[in-house]
Enzyme design. Structure first.
Site, mmCIF file in Angstrom:
data_model
loop_
_atom_site.group_PDB
_atom_site.id
_atom_site.type_symbol
_atom_site.label_atom_id
_atom_site.label_comp_id
_atom_site.label_asym_id
_atom_site.label_seq_id
_atom_site.Cartn_x
_atom_site.Cartn_y
_atom_site.Cartn_z
ATOM 1 N N ASP A 139 0.834 -1.200 0.000
ATOM 2 C CA ASP A 139 0.000 0.000 0.000
ATOM 3 C C ASP A 139 0.867 1.248 0.000
ATOM 4 O O ASP A 139 2.039 1.202 0.324
ATOM 5 C CB ASP A 139 -0.836 0.041 1.291
ATOM 6 C CG ASP A 139 -2.029 -0.869 1.201
ATOM 7 O OD1 ASP A 139 -2.190 -1.499 0.149
ATOM 8 O OD2 ASP A 139 -2.780 -0.951 2.186
ATOM 9 N N LYS A 153 -4.116 2.686 -3.038
ATOM 10 C CA LYS A 153 -5.337 3.372 -3.454
ATOM 11 C C LYS A 153 -5.250 4.757 -2.838
ATOM 12 O O LYS A 153 -4.970 4.904 -1.665
ATOM 13 C CB LYS A 153 -6.571 2.651 -2.915
ATOM 14 C CG LYS A 153 -6.824 1.337 -3.628
ATOM 15 C CD LYS A 153 -8.209 0.834 -3.380
ATOM 16 C CE LYS A 153 -8.331 -0.157 -2.260
ATOM 17 N NZ LYS A 153 -7.408 -1.189 -2.040
ATOM 18 N N GLY A 200 -0.685 -0.486 9.016
ATOM 19 C CA GLY A 200 -1.421 -0.857 10.224
ATOM 20 C C GLY A 200 -1.659 -2.352 10.268
ATOM 21 O O GLY A 200 -0.729 -3.141 10.150
ATOM 22 N N THR A 208 -2.166 -1.460 14.451
ATOM 23 C CA THR A 208 -3.089 -0.587 13.739
ATOM 24 C C THR A 208 -2.887 0.878 14.154
ATOM 25 O O THR A 208 -2.345 1.159 15.233
ATOM 26 C CB THR A 208 -4.537 -1.042 13.983
ATOM 27 O OG1 THR A 208 -5.406 -0.280 13.155
ATOM 28 C CG2 THR A 208 -4.943 -0.855 15.433
ATOM 29 N N MET A 243 -9.588 7.620 8.544
ATOM 30 C CA MET A 243 -9.931 8.207 7.234
ATOM 31 C C MET A 243 -10.911 9.372 7.375
ATOM 32 O O MET A 243 -11.801 9.540 6.554
ATOM 33 C CB MET A 243 -10.522 7.139 6.303
ATOM 34 C CG MET A 243 -9.536 6.032 6.011
ATOM 35 S SD MET A 243 -10.227 4.692 5.030
ATOM 36 C CE MET A 243 -10.983 3.672 6.278
HETATM 37 N N1 SAH Z 1 -5.304 -0.881 8.048
HETATM 38 C C1 SAH Z 1 -4.889 0.408 8.529
HETATM 39 C C2 SAH Z 1 -5.916 1.493 8.275
HETATM 40 C C3 SAH Z 1 -6.098 1.818 6.834
HETATM 41 S S1 SAH Z 1 -7.227 3.122 6.610
HETATM 42 C C4 SAH Z 1 -4.578 0.315 10.020
HETATM 43 O O1 SAH Z 1 -4.846 -0.707 10.645
HETATM 44 O O2 SAH Z 1 -4.044 1.272 10.572
HETATM 45 C C5 SAH Z 1 -6.168 4.497 6.450
HETATM 46 C C6 SAH Z 1 -6.329 5.436 7.624
HETATM 47 O O3 SAH Z 1 -5.574 4.991 8.731
HETATM 48 C C7 SAH Z 1 -5.842 6.833 7.361
HETATM 49 O O4 SAH Z 1 -6.793 7.605 6.685
HETATM 50 C C8 SAH Z 1 -5.627 7.346 8.765
HETATM 51 O O5 SAH Z 1 -6.836 7.724 9.372
HETATM 52 C C9 SAH Z 1 -5.143 6.097 9.471
HETATM 53 N N2 SAH Z 1 -3.669 6.048 9.553
HETATM 54 C C10 SAH Z 1 -2.852 5.118 9.054
HETATM 55 N N3 SAH Z 1 -1.572 5.388 9.381
HETATM 56 C C11 SAH Z 1 -1.583 6.509 10.105
HETATM 57 C C12 SAH Z 1 -0.588 7.293 10.738
HETATM 58 N N4 SAH Z 1 0.724 6.964 10.679
HETATM 59 N N5 SAH Z 1 -0.965 8.401 11.410
HETATM 60 C C13 SAH Z 1 -2.259 8.747 11.481
HETATM 61 N N6 SAH Z 1 -3.239 8.051 10.907
HETATM 62 C C14 SAH Z 1 -2.917 6.945 10.235
#
Ligand code: SAH
Length: 487
Positions: free
Chosen positions: A251, A273, A305, A334, A386
């Site tokens: 990703d 994406k 995450g 996550t 998000m």
């Molecule tokens: N599977 C991922 C989430 C994917 S959705 C997980 O478990 O974390 C993507 C969203 O995750 C982003 O829009 C944001 O809200 C959050 N996100 C992912 N990495 C981040 C980071 N380093 N700092 C803040 N938000 C983050």
């Protein structure tokens, strides 16, 4: 900053190497050169007894007298300047440079064209460490650590595999199969048998591992959670999968620091994406997984995450299962956990929050289908993924549903990374604060009384930035009674 050094192991067997200097430092260098099979020529007016003994025994040639550039003109491959006179060392370095001979000047990184690394030696296995002359103490420290990590059995293992190398190559003509064999071998009992001084049994175990490893590769997919972007958050299992990957479908949220830890010759394919820029559709991602797995490759599907938290990991597994492809899942940290930890926000706290909700604010549909009254309930922590584009709507819906305007929030942008920013305030300031500080994706919204704790408990990066207006920033909700009143 200069370019880094190019690492190199040199074959000096039977080759002449000039060492200028006849003291103890020169003697140490000569000894190391003799170990490597080189033929040292030592140029110096006098020799310490150790060097004198080597000269008497005919193991080194002594060029007697003051340094002369002519010493470099008779079939020399490499030069070491090890005198205690800076001017002489410089003259040696200049003479070597003029002849394009690689020179090492002891304790002078700037004049040296090659450096001699700190080394961990385990038979034919040699681990060399260099800091490019920047911090030799660091190299020595790293070496001490490696010394304890790799015991002498590793030398014996290297020697054993080296002896059987031709047989192994002939048996596993396919590179991927050979790699699987080595993984299988190193996970097995061979090292332990060598440690217990049972070389014959170790040989037999190696033979057994060859028989056990199926020759034809069966492709598979490992769904790997990479954490929130800081490579330190990878699990050991994730690291192992990255080291065994043939193909990595990653990703956009997966940072370069994580990808750098993967096997060097693994093919890396970005399938991110994103709202802006080119995107790969979920169908294309499925097709890529299938294509590479069917070709017998080990595919790592690497996600930011955790793959099962707003990561579409479920859909991908259903697809793989429908197509009979073997899979594994490795959990990741996550964003909610990574951001909370790096912002100093305990997601639950006996005084403030007894439940935690992870919410996606991705599309308008999901905002409409959310149970807003439940989200406005007291004594819980909400985490919105998000949500950057929807903050104004989230704020309005929550106020409408009855969540107090004084509820603390924290917006964590680039959580756990070196560029992390945290903005904190209260619900009524949420959208304005994000605008004022130009908060951008990826960012996570944490709402609830625990969010105010960041002001006191932050430890990583800068302190939280204040909210939009001049109202006093949310004070620490210490006495739980007041808090209950507020809720
Ligand atoms: N599977 C991922 C989430 C994917 S959705 C997980 O478990 O974390 C993507 C969203 O995750 C982003 O829009 C944001 O809200 C959050 N996100 C992912 N990495 C981040 C980071 N380093 N700092 C803040 N938000 C983050």
């Amino acid at each position: 900053m200069d370019a880094p050094l190019f690492p190199l192991f040199a074959d000096l067997n039977g080759r002449a190497v000039l060492v200028v200097g006849g003291g103890t430092v020169a003697a140490r260098k000569v000894e190391a050169l003799l170990d490597a099979g080189a033929r040292p020529r030592v140029g110096a007016p006098r020799l310490v007894p150790a060097l004198q003994a080597l000269a008497d025994a005919g193991r080194i040639d002594w060029l007697r007298g003051a340094f002369s550039p002519r010493w470099l003109d008779s079939g020399i491959w490499l030069v070491v300047a090890a005198t205690d006179a800076a001017a002489v060392n410089r003259a040696v370095a200049d003479a070597a440079d003029a002849r394009r001979l690689f020179v090492n000047v002891v304790d002078d990184a700037r004049l040296s064209r090659f450096h001699v690394p700190a080394v961990v030696e385990r038979g034919p296995l040699r681990i060399a460490i260099s800091t490019g002359g920047a911090a030799p103490m660091v190299a020595r420290h790293v070496r001490r650590r490696l010394e304890t990590l790799f015991d002498s059995a590793w030398g014996q293992l290297t020697e054993l595999i080296g002896r059987r190398r031709d047989g192994i190559r002939a048996h596993f003509t396919d590179l991927a199969a050979r790699r699987r064999f080595f993984d299988h071998l190193l996970d097995g009992p061979v090292l332990d048998l060598l440690r217990r001084r049972r070389p014959a049994e170790a040989e037999a175990a190696l033979q057994q591992a060859m028989a056990d490893t199926p020759p034809a590769a069966a492709g598979s997919v490992v769904l790997v959670g990479a954490g929130a972007g800081n490579p330190d958050q990878l699990t050991l299992a994730a690291l192992r999968a990255l080291n065994q990957a043939d193909v990595i479908l990653h990703d956009r949220l997966v940072g370069a620091g994580v990808l750098r830890l993967a096997r060097r010759d693994a093919e890396r394919i970005a399938v991110g994406k994103s709202a802006r820029g080119p995107s790969t559709s979920q169908e294309q991602i499925h097709a890529l997984m299938l294509e590479h797995a069917r070709a017998g490759r080990r595919v790592v599907r690497l996600k930011g995450g955790d793959a099962f938290v707003f990561g579409r990991g479920g859909e991908e597994l259903q697809f793989l299962r429908a197509h009979g492809i073997a899979y594994e899942v490795i959990p990741g940290i996550t964003a909610a956990l990574a951001c909370a930890a790096h912002a100093g926000i305990p997601l639950t706290h006996r005084d403030h929050a007894q439940q935690l909700r992870l919410v996606t604010a991705h599309c308008r549909d999901s905002l409409d289908t959310l149970d807003w009254p439940a989200l406005a309930a007291p004594r819980q922590t909400l985490v919105f993924y998000m949500g950057v584009a929807a903050l104004a709507r989230i704020q309005a819906r929550l106020l409408e549903a009855g969540l107090p305007a004084a509820t603390p929030f924290a917006l964590v942008e680039n959580g756990s990374r070196s560029d992390q920013r945290v903005v904190s305030g209260t619900l009524r300031q949420l959208a304005d604060s994000a605008l004022r500080h130009d908060v951008r994706s990826p960012a996570l919204l944490i709402l609830g009384d625990v969010a105010a704790l960041a002001t006191d408990l932050h430890w990583f990066g800068a302190a939280p930035l204040p909210a939009a207006d001049d109202a006093p920033s949310p004070s620490l909700p210490t006495p739980p009674t007041t808090l209950a009143d507020a809720a």
